[in-house]
Design a protein around this motif. Structure first.
Motif, PDB file in Angstrom:
ATOM      1  N   GLY A   9       0.832  -1.197   0.000  1.00  0.00           N
ATOM      2  CA  GLY A   9       0.000   0.000   0.000  1.00  0.00           C
ATOM      3  C   GLY A   9       0.861   1.240   0.000  1.00  0.00           C
ATOM      4  N   TYR A  10       0.240   2.365   0.328  1.00  0.00           N
ATOM      5  CA  TYR A  10       0.943   3.649   0.331  1.00  0.00           C
ATOM      6  C   TYR A  10       0.481   4.439   1.542  1.00  0.00           C
ATOM      7  N   VAL A  11       1.155   4.213   2.660  1.00  0.00           N
ATOM      8  CA  VAL A  11       0.805   4.890   3.910  1.00  0.00           C
ATOM      9  C   VAL A  11       2.088   5.408   4.550  1.00  0.00           C
ATOM     10  N   ASP A  12       2.128   6.710   4.820  1.00  0.00           N
ATOM     11  CA  ASP A  12       3.202   7.312   5.605  1.00  0.00           C
ATOM     12  C   ASP A  12       2.799   7.282   7.069  1.00  0.00           C
ATOM     13  N   GLY A  13       3.743   7.527   7.950  1.00  0.00           N
ATOM     14  CA  GLY A  13       3.439   7.609   9.373  1.00  0.00           C
ATOM     15  C   GLY A  13       4.346   6.717  10.188  1.00  0.00           C
ATOM     16  N   GLU A  14       3.812   6.235  11.299  1.00  0.00           N
ATOM     17  CA  GLU A  14       4.589   5.360  12.185  1.00  0.00           C
ATOM     18  C   GLU A  14       5.135   4.187  11.387  1.00  0.00           C
ATOM     19  N   ALA A  15       6.423   3.911  11.580  1.00  0.00           N
ATOM     20  CA  ALA A  15       7.117   2.899  10.777  1.00  0.00           C
ATOM     21  C   ALA A  15       6.407   1.549  10.782  1.00  0.00           C
ATOM     22  N   GLN A  16       5.885   1.137  11.902  1.00  0.00           N
ATOM     23  CA  GLN A  16       5.254  -0.190  11.972  1.00  0.00           C
ATOM     24  C   GLN A  16       3.953  -0.268  11.187  1.00  0.00           C
ATOM     25  N   TYR A  17       3.338   0.878  10.887  1.00  0.00           N
ATOM     26  CA  TYR A  17       2.079   0.899  10.133  1.00  0.00           C
ATOM     27  C   TYR A  17       2.257   1.382   8.697  1.00  0.00           C
ATOM     28  N   ALA A  18       3.427   1.877   8.371  1.00  0.00           N
ATOM     29  CA  ALA A  18       3.680   2.390   7.022  1.00  0.00           C
ATOM     30  C   ALA A  18       3.565   1.251   6.007  1.00  0.00           C
ATOM     31  N   GLN A  19       3.206   1.628   4.786  1.00  0.00           N
ATOM     32  CA  GLN A  19       3.077   0.627   3.725  1.00  0.00           C
ATOM     33  C   GLN A  19       3.879   1.054   2.508  1.00  0.00           C
ATOM     34  N   PHE A  20       4.521   0.074   1.897  1.00  0.00           N
ATOM     35  CA  PHE A  20       5.280   0.244   0.668  1.00  0.00           C
ATOM     36  C   PHE A  20       4.672  -0.684  -0.381  1.00  0.00           C
ATOM     37  N   ARG A  21       4.947  -0.389  -1.647  1.00  0.00           N
ATOM     38  CA  ARG A  21       4.555  -1.286  -2.734  1.00  0.00           C
ATOM     39  C   ARG A  21       5.784  -1.427  -3.640  1.00  0.00           C
ATOM     40  N   SER A  22       6.447  -2.533  -3.551  1.00  0.00           N
ATOM     41  CA  SER A  22       7.677  -2.807  -4.306  1.00  0.00           C
ATOM     42  C   SER A  22       8.835  -1.888  -3.935  1.00  0.00           C
ATOM     43  N   PRO A  23       9.245  -1.893  -2.667  1.00  0.00           N
ATOM     44  CA  PRO A  23      10.445  -1.131  -2.321  1.00  0.00           C
ATOM     45  C   PRO A  23      11.661  -1.805  -2.953  1.00  0.00           C
ATOM     46  N   ASN A  24      12.300  -1.112  -3.891  1.00  0.00           N
ATOM     47  CA  ASN A  24      13.375  -1.711  -4.683  1.00  0.00           C
ATOM     48  C   ASN A  24      14.772  -1.448  -4.173  1.00  0.00           C
ATOM     49  N   PHE A  25      14.966  -0.361  -3.447  1.00  0.00           N
ATOM     50  CA  PHE A  25      16.330   0.056  -3.146  1.00  0.00           C
ATOM     51  C   PHE A  25      16.324   0.849  -1.853  1.00  0.00           C
ATOM     52  N   VAL A  26      17.329   0.606  -1.006  1.00  0.00           N
ATOM     53  CA  VAL A  26      17.494   1.365   0.235  1.00  0.00           C
ATOM     54  C   VAL A  26      18.873   2.008   0.199  1.00  0.00           C
ATOM     55  N   LEU A  27      18.932   3.292   0.545  1.00  0.00           N
ATOM     56  CA  LEU A  27      20.178   4.044   0.531  1.00  0.00           C
ATOM     57  C   LEU A  27      20.371   4.734   1.872  1.00  0.00           C
ATOM     58  N   ALA A  28      21.550   4.560   2.451  1.00  0.00           N
ATOM     59  CA  ALA A  28      21.926   5.312   3.651  1.00  0.00           C
ATOM     60  C   ALA A  28      22.893   6.395   3.204  1.00  0.00           C
ATOM     61  N   THR A  29      22.583   7.650   3.481  1.00  0.00           N
ATOM     62  CA  THR A  29      23.437   8.751   3.050  1.00  0.00           C
ATOM     63  C   THR A  29      24.512   9.038   4.088  1.00  0.00           C
ATOM     64  N   ALA A  30      25.533   9.772   3.671  1.00  0.00           N
ATOM     65  CA  ALA A  30      26.607  10.168   4.591  1.00  0.00           C
ATOM     66  C   ALA A  30      26.053  11.029   5.721  1.00  0.00           C
TER      67      ALA A  30
END
Length: 141
Positions: A7-28
């Motif tokens: 799904g597509y929900v922002d907010g508290e991390a445990q309730y947030a929803q993604f749809r096909s998260p493809n890539f995670v980036l940690a910045t400097a």
């Protein structure tokens, strides 16, 4: 982060929803960013919250699959395999991306097929392109 349901929900991390998260980036600068292909969005994990920092509703993104960020966190690059281009997003306030983006612009378009991986190093963007079996070397725009 994420509830485990698509799904597509922002907010508290445990309730947030993604749809096909493809890539995670940690910045400097300590930011955690997610290329959420299915929602056409770039999302940020901030503490115990998830928020959208750029999306197809606010600019040129439709299918972000990979991300790269400038050393000073002032610009974010997304390879978009849906449109076949690279988008640069410039932060209104580089120290606080949640305030939004000043500019979103396509910096490279008409890439032969589907750009995938993207790396920014020494002022150069390197973008892998899966249908032409190449890695493109592009100047940082």
């Amino acid at each position: 982060a994420g509830s485990g349901d698509p799904g597509y929900v922002d907010g508290e991390a445990q309730y947030a929803q993604f749809r096909s998260p493809n890539f995670v980036l940690a910045t400097a600068g300590g930011k955690i960013l997610v290329a959420d292909y299915g929602n056409g969005a770039v999302r940020q994990v901030v503490g115990s919250r998830v928020l959208t920092v750029a999306s197809q509703q606010t600019g040129f993104l439709r299918g972000p699959v990979a991300l790269a960020v400038s050393d000073d966190d002032s610009a974010l690059y997304a390879s978009d395999s849906f449109f076949g281009h690279v988008v640069r997003l410039t932060a209104e306030d580089p120290g606080n991306w949640s305030k939004g983006w000043l500019r979103q612009e396509v910096v490279y378009s008409n890439i032969v097929g589907a750009p995938r991986g993207i790396v920014l190093m020494g002022g150069l963007l390197f973008v892998s392109e899966i249908f032409s079996y190449t890695v493109l070397r592009l100047s940082e725009a």
